[in-house]
Design a protein around this motif. Structure first.
Motif, mmCIF file in Angstrom:
data_model
loop_
_atom_site.group_PDB
_atom_site.id
_atom_site.type_symbol
_atom_site.label_atom_id
_atom_site.label_comp_id
_atom_site.label_asym_id
_atom_site.label_seq_id
_atom_site.Cartn_x
_atom_site.Cartn_y
_atom_site.Cartn_z
ATOM 1 N N CYS A 135 10.762 4.854 5.314
ATOM 2 C CA CYS A 135 10.769 4.400 3.921
ATOM 3 C C CYS A 135 11.306 5.489 2.987
ATOM 4 C CB CYS A 135 9.365 4.022 3.468
ATOM 5 S SG CYS A 135 8.948 2.300 3.761
ATOM 6 N N PRO A 154 5.567 7.094 1.198
ATOM 7 C CA PRO A 154 6.577 6.218 1.785
ATOM 8 C C PRO A 154 6.595 6.281 3.314
ATOM 9 C CG PRO A 154 7.578 8.272 1.088
ATOM 10 C CD PRO A 154 6.083 8.459 1.099
ATOM 11 N N GLY A 173 5.855 0.373 1.225
ATOM 12 C CA GLY A 173 6.108 -0.154 2.561
ATOM 13 C C GLY A 173 4.866 -0.606 3.305
ATOM 14 N N PRO A 194 11.801 -1.591 5.278
ATOM 15 C CA PRO A 194 11.271 -0.895 4.115
ATOM 16 C C PRO A 194 11.529 -1.716 2.861
ATOM 17 C CG PRO A 194 13.463 -0.069 4.597
ATOM 18 C CD PRO A 194 13.174 -1.153 5.613
#
Ligand code: SF4
Length: 211
Positions: A49, A84, A112, A145
């Motif tokens: 991500c 992320p 995500g 993502p």
């Protein structure tokens, strides 16, 4: 304008307020507006991500133009940590330590599926089933993502909520992302794409005829 102040200090905001040097508002409201309008990010990438997050900071999407950006590799001046990616059990305490080093008030954007629930690695013995188990998350941006537009939307949503003094966690819903839409396609990319001859493409794979 006072003595010694020249026209360089004029701005659209200055013009809007006219010649008065005073604005009357509630202090809390003003502070929330300031917080929401200038959010400093912690530079913090964990997994795939993060590539989309870097893209969000880069020229096409340019998160800075929304008054949220300036990622630095230090929690000391950060208001926001974007998480992320996949969080494994060995990493979780380190993430918590970085979060603890951020000054209050601080905010968390979970980016995500992995950050929300463990995502595709949910069954993994060493995977944390969501950042929420370690630190409080304010905005969840789903996807695997999520696209940069989705993250921009998530951060904009956080800014809006902070400016309004709202604190409960929120999941950005897919239909909202749809409303936010995509940026216009780049003309040059369109032009180049139209010139691609499919026969010249190096990577071709015909699933139907594969053994
Ligand atoms: S949600 Fe998908 S893209 Fe993001 S870190 Fe997990 S596996 Fe990678």
């Amino acid at each position: 304008m006072g003595e010694g102040v020249d026209a360089r200090f004029n701005s659209k905001l200055r013009e809007a307020f006219g010649s008065t040097p005073f604005i009357l508002t509630k202090f809390d409201k003003f502070m929330n507006w300031v917080r929401g309008s200038s959010m400093f990010m912690l530079q913090f990438g964990i997994a795939c991500c993060s590539i989309e997050m870097m893209h969000t900071y880069a020229v096409k999407h340019d998160l800075d133009r929304f008054g949220a950006g300036v990622p630095r590799a230090s929690p000391r001046q950060a208001d926001v940590i974007i998480v992320p990616g996949t969080i494994v059990s060995k990493f979780a305490p380190r993430m918590k330590r970085v979060y603890d080093q951020m000054p209050e008030p601080k905010f968390v954007v979970g980016m995500g599926s992995c950050t929300i629930s463990g995502g595709p690695f949910q069954e993994g013995y060493n995977v944390i089933k969501g950042a929420e188990e370690v630190i409080p998350v304010d905005i969840h941006v789903p996807g695997c993502p999520p696209r940069p537009e989705a993250l921009v939307y998530g951060v904009a949503k956080l800014q809006e909520r902070v400016a309004n003094g709202e604190t409960s966690p929120v999941t950005v819903k897919p239909y909202e992302l749809e409303q936010f839409g995509d940026l216009d396609r780049d003309e040059l990319v369109q032009h180049l794409a139209s010139q691609i001859d499919e026969e010249d493409l190096v990577m071709r794979y015909n699933w139907a005829e594969s053994p």
